[in-house]
Write an enzyme that holds these catalytic residues in place. Structure first.
Site, PDB file in Angstrom:
ATOM      1  N   TRP A 161     -20.266  16.194   9.440  1.00  0.00           N
ATOM      2  CA  TRP A 161     -19.244  15.891   8.441  1.00  0.00           C
ATOM      3  C   TRP A 161     -19.608  16.482   7.084  1.00  0.00           C
ATOM      4  O   TRP A 161     -20.745  16.382   6.635  1.00  0.00           O
ATOM      5  CB  TRP A 161     -19.098  14.375   8.275  1.00  0.00           C
ATOM      6  CG  TRP A 161     -18.422  13.708   9.430  1.00  0.00           C
ATOM      7  CD1 TRP A 161     -18.006  14.312  10.591  1.00  0.00           C
ATOM      8  CD2 TRP A 161     -18.094  12.326   9.551  1.00  0.00           C
ATOM      9  NE1 TRP A 161     -17.434  13.392  11.417  1.00  0.00           N
ATOM     10  CE2 TRP A 161     -17.471  12.161  10.811  1.00  0.00           C
ATOM     11  CE3 TRP A 161     -18.246  11.209   8.735  1.00  0.00           C
ATOM     12  CZ2 TRP A 161     -17.003  10.912  11.264  1.00  0.00           C
ATOM     13  CZ3 TRP A 161     -17.788   9.983   9.181  1.00  0.00           C
ATOM     14  CH2 TRP A 161     -17.177   9.836  10.431  1.00  0.00           C
TER      15      TRP A 161
ATOM     16  N   THR B  48       0.871  -1.179   0.000  1.00  0.00           N
ATOM     17  CA  THR B  48       0.000   0.000   0.000  1.00  0.00           C
ATOM     18  C   THR B  48       0.908   1.229   0.000  1.00  0.00           C
ATOM     19  O   THR B  48       2.037   1.148   0.475  1.00  0.00           O
ATOM     20  CB  THR B  48      -0.894   0.057   1.247  1.00  0.00           C
ATOM     21  OG1 THR B  48      -0.030   0.142   2.383  1.00  0.00           O
ATOM     22  CG2 THR B  48      -1.762  -1.167   1.363  1.00  0.00           C
TER      23      THR B  48
ATOM     24  N   LYS C  43     -14.679  18.088   9.371  1.00  0.00           N
ATOM     25  CA  LYS C  43     -15.560  18.073  10.540  1.00  0.00           C
ATOM     26  C   LYS C  43     -15.914  19.505  10.902  1.00  0.00           C
ATOM     27  O   LYS C  43     -15.102  20.243  11.436  1.00  0.00           O
ATOM     28  CB  LYS C  43     -14.884  17.348  11.697  1.00  0.00           C
ATOM     29  CG  LYS C  43     -14.550  15.909  11.330  1.00  0.00           C
ATOM     30  CD  LYS C  43     -14.061  15.090  12.511  1.00  0.00           C
ATOM     31  CE  LYS C  43     -13.786  13.669  12.083  1.00  0.00           C
ATOM     32  NZ  LYS C  43     -12.493  13.470  11.426  1.00  0.00           N
TER      33      LYS C  43
ATOM     34  N   GLU D 252      -5.706  -3.891  -0.722  1.00  0.00           N
ATOM     35  CA  GLU D 252      -6.011  -4.963   0.240  1.00  0.00           C
ATOM     36  C   GLU D 252      -7.176  -5.850  -0.212  1.00  0.00           C
ATOM     37  O   GLU D 252      -7.492  -6.842   0.434  1.00  0.00           O
ATOM     38  CB  GLU D 252      -6.378  -4.348   1.607  1.00  0.00           C
ATOM     39  CG  GLU D 252      -5.207  -3.747   2.369  1.00  0.00           C
ATOM     40  CD  GLU D 252      -4.986  -2.277   2.053  1.00  0.00           C
ATOM     41  OE1 GLU D 252      -5.327  -1.845   0.931  1.00  0.00           O
ATOM     42  OE2 GLU D 252      -4.472  -1.558   2.933  1.00  0.00           O
TER      43      GLU D 252
HETATM   44  P1  ADP Z   1      -3.205   3.305  -2.297  1.00  0.00           P
HETATM   45  O1  ADP Z   1      -2.077   2.369  -2.170  1.00  0.00           O
HETATM   46  O2  ADP Z   1      -2.905   4.597  -2.952  1.00  0.00           O
HETATM   47  O3  ADP Z   1      -4.060   3.448  -1.091  1.00  0.00           O
HETATM   48  P2  ADP Z   1      -5.356   1.835  -3.391  1.00  0.00           P
HETATM   49  O4  ADP Z   1      -5.709   1.694  -4.819  1.00  0.00           O
HETATM   50  O5  ADP Z   1      -5.253   0.644  -2.568  1.00  0.00           O
HETATM   51  O6  ADP Z   1      -4.036   2.602  -3.447  1.00  0.00           O
HETATM   52  O7  ADP Z   1      -6.311   2.891  -2.699  1.00  0.00           O
HETATM   53  C1  ADP Z   1      -7.541   2.500  -2.163  1.00  0.00           C
HETATM   54  C2  ADP Z   1      -8.369   3.690  -1.810  1.00  0.00           C
HETATM   55  O8  ADP Z   1      -8.640   4.486  -2.957  1.00  0.00           O
HETATM   56  C3  ADP Z   1      -9.728   3.356  -1.291  1.00  0.00           C
HETATM   57  O9  ADP Z   1      -9.700   2.981   0.065  1.00  0.00           O
HETATM   58  C4  ADP Z   1     -10.493   4.652  -1.533  1.00  0.00           C
HETATM   59  O10 ADP Z   1     -10.226   5.616  -0.544  1.00  0.00           O
HETATM   60  C5  ADP Z   1      -9.896   5.136  -2.810  1.00  0.00           C
HETATM   61  N1  ADP Z   1     -10.761   4.780  -3.938  1.00  0.00           N
HETATM   62  C6  ADP Z   1     -10.642   3.757  -4.788  1.00  0.00           C
HETATM   63  N2  ADP Z   1     -11.629   3.774  -5.711  1.00  0.00           N
HETATM   64  C7  ADP Z   1     -12.399   4.841  -5.433  1.00  0.00           C
HETATM   65  C8  ADP Z   1     -13.593   5.412  -6.008  1.00  0.00           C
HETATM   66  N3  ADP Z   1     -14.163   4.901  -7.086  1.00  0.00           N
HETATM   67  N4  ADP Z   1     -14.113   6.492  -5.421  1.00  0.00           N
HETATM   68  C9  ADP Z   1     -13.544   7.053  -4.332  1.00  0.00           C
HETATM   69  N5  ADP Z   1     -12.440   6.581  -3.756  1.00  0.00           N
HETATM   70  C10 ADP Z   1     -11.863   5.485  -4.285  1.00  0.00           C
END
Ligand code: ADP
Length: 544
Positions: free
Chosen positions: A444, A185, A439, A330
């Site tokens: 929110w 990640t 916040k 994940e």
């Molecule tokens: P990183 O390693 O940058 O976190 P990930 O691809 O695992 O890469 O990131 C996952 C996160 O990306 C999600 O938990 C969410 O916050 C955001 N995310 C993924 N797809 C979307 C979406 N369609 N809309 C909003 N947020 C998204």
């Protein structure tokens, strides 16, 4: 009583076996790093993957050993993936956009023994190679003619390296629960954490991802994964496309709007996938040059929220269906996808866009719930939001080497760190990252909603919203805008445009204009950097 069916283990290399047997002639087309377009087939990919597996074994790579790839989407990278898997080893995709310190950290943490990489990244790797402690050899995805002089240890051109074996090799036997791949990640807080996929999780996830309500892949499709293999398994496409006999068009290093358009058009691509920033570049190119997309049927957009304006443009101006999807490293990574169920398929234009702006409903193999901070489940009413939690066979149960400790709740759900609501039909909408939500006076405000509204303003190229400390309300939203090239936006006009589209108390307290908004290695807005940059910013309302 037990079932009497065979134990046919769900291992990834069975996918390329199937592709070679049933769809052997289907093409894999690449814009190579060296320049020319290169065409091959699934039959050839499998043959050469066997050589990769055999060659790795010859180098002493044993089942469970990690082999890093830091590379663009190309046919060689795909062969290497299946070769690594077929040697029983574990592919570790390394995102070249990470900072050098993070690269060093993850390669050492994963204890990668081999690094397979593109010509592009040789200079970068040379700079940090003395700190990559366990790497024994660098394999450069090229041939003799293009091999550069390099200081990288035991460096060899991929074509020479695999030419040293004959390909008479059987895939190394592994169990379906054995590790297949790793991806870290991006670690916006603390060190990156290692996600470890199993063969079983990859196969199940790819089966689920390919289904009609998600990617809907078949042997009639031509798929262009713009999303890199190093970004969460290219959202399953390296597995789900060959599994279904869909042809692949690999974009190599060129992901700009002009280059992507060329591939979409020339190779009659029907399905493609990438983060919104890539599509901003493509749409700009289409608009400037008055181009059309006659072959493209569907585009999968995820990684960050897809603005409504983008969905509208693809669908109304170009006749391309948008599937808005959500997921994370994940989760293998797809969690939800926004196909229109029959209950909403008849809705009018605007109402349908309301549904498509949501991130969709969970795919088979993913269960989700939303809870309050204490873990109490919240209703699916499309309004009440809470922390989004997921479980399933493609969801992590722990990070590599136990980093981050116990990550599941008592019911086995993983906290995604996202805040969302879910409606009666099961459509989920991300309202924010838990750490980005604003916040204000105990309530929110969704930064994502405000950003999506702001980019609908014609002269806005990109928008970000962050919370700025406020003496009375704790935090208030600041809208940060990048204007389209050559355009000037009046603050008042933009605010007027937002008025009435959001609750009054959601309205940004101020707007600032910048040349550029910083992005993370996976194309997300870097809110942390923005918060740092505007740390001392005083809102005009703070004096009230
Ligand atoms: P990183 O390693 O940058 O976190 P990930 O691809 O695992 O890469 O990131 C996952 C996160 O990306 C999600 O938990 C969410 O916050 C955001 N995310 C993924 N797809 C979307 C979406 N369609 N809309 C909003 N947020 C998204």
């Amino acid at each position: 009583m037990l079932g009497l069916m065979q134990d046919w283990s769900l291992v990834c290399h069975r996918i390329i076996d199937h592709a070679a047997i049933q769809y052997g002639k289907r093409k894999v087309i690449t814009r190579s790093i060296e320049g020319p377009i290169v065409e091959t087939t699934y039959t050839e990919i499998r043959k050469r993957a066997l050589k990769v597996a055999q060659r790795l074994a010859k180098d002493g790579i044993k089942p469970g050993d990690r082999v890093a790839t830091m590379a663009w989407n190309t046919w060689r990278h795909l062969e290497a993936w299946y070769g690594i898997l077929g040697a029983g080893a574990v592919y570790h995709t390394v995102n070249p956009r990470l900072f050098p310190d993070q690269l060093i950290y993850i390669v050492n943490h994963a204890e990668d023994r081999v690094m397979m990489t593109d010509l592009t990244f040789v200079p970068l790797l040379e700079k940090i190679a003395d700190k990559l402690l366990k790497i024994e050899r660098y394999v450069i995805f090229t041939d003799q003619a293009h091999m550069p002089a390099t200081t990288l240890k035991n460096a060899v051109a991929y074509e020479d390296w695999i030419a040293e074996v004959d390909g008479k090799f059987k895939w190394v036997e592994v169990g379906e629960n054995d590790a297949a791949g790793m991806c870290y990640t991006s670690g916006t807080t603390g060190n990156p954490k290692g996600v470890v996929y199993s063969h079983r999780s990859n196969v199940l996830h790819s089966l689920a991802a390919a289904m009609p309500d998600v990617l809907g892949l078949s042997s009639h499709d031509v798929v262009l994964p713009v999303v890199p293999l190093f970004h969460a398994n290219s959202w399953s496409l390296a597995f789900s496309a060959p599994m279904n006999g869909a042809s692949l068009v690999m974009p190599g290093a060129k992901l700009d709007g002009v280059s992507i358009y060329e591939l979409l058009d020339k190779f009659k691509v029907t399905v493609t996938a990438a983060v919104p920033t890539v599509w901003m570049m493509l749409l700009a190119n289409l608009e400037q040059n008055n181009l059309k997309l006659p072959h493209l049927k569907r585009v999968l957009i995820g990684g960050s929220a897809c603005p409504r304006a983008m969905i509208e443009k693809f669908q109304d101006n170009y006749g391309v269906r948008v599937t808005h999807a959500w997921g994370m490293t994940e989760m293998s990574p797809i969690g939800t996808a926004g196909f229109l169920k029959p209950e909403v398929a008849h809705l009018g234009h605007e109402d349908q866009l309301d549904v498509q702006e949501k991130q969709g409903f969970s795919i088979f193999t993913v269960e989700m719930k939303i809870t309050d901070d204490k873990g109490k489940e919240m209703p699916w009413d499309g309004k009440t939001f809470g922390r989004l939690k997921v479980r399933g066979p493609g969801v992590s149960k722990a990070y590599y080497k136990g980093e981050g400790g116990d990550i599941l709740d008592a019911e086995g759900y993983f906290d995604t760190g996202d805040v969302a609501h879910i409606d009666e039909l099961g459509y989920m909408k991300i309202t924010d990252r838990a750490k980005d939500v604003i916040k204000s006076g105990g309530e929110w405000i969704s930064s994502i909603d405000l950003e999506n509204l702001a980019v609908a303003y014609p002269d806005v190229a990109e928008a970000a919203v962050i919370g700025i400390p406020h003496p009375k309300w704790d935090e208030r939203p600041l809208l940060i805008i990048v204007a389209k090239q050559g355009k000037k936006i009046a603050k008042g006009d933009l605010l007027k445009f937002l008025e009435g589209k959001v609750a009054k108390w959601w309205m940004p307290d101020d707007v600032v204009f910048v040349d550029e908004i910083p992005h993370t290695a996976t194309g997300k807005i870097q809110k942390m950097t923005l918060r740092e940059k505007f740390r001392d910013y005083r809102l005009p309302t703070a004096a009230e």
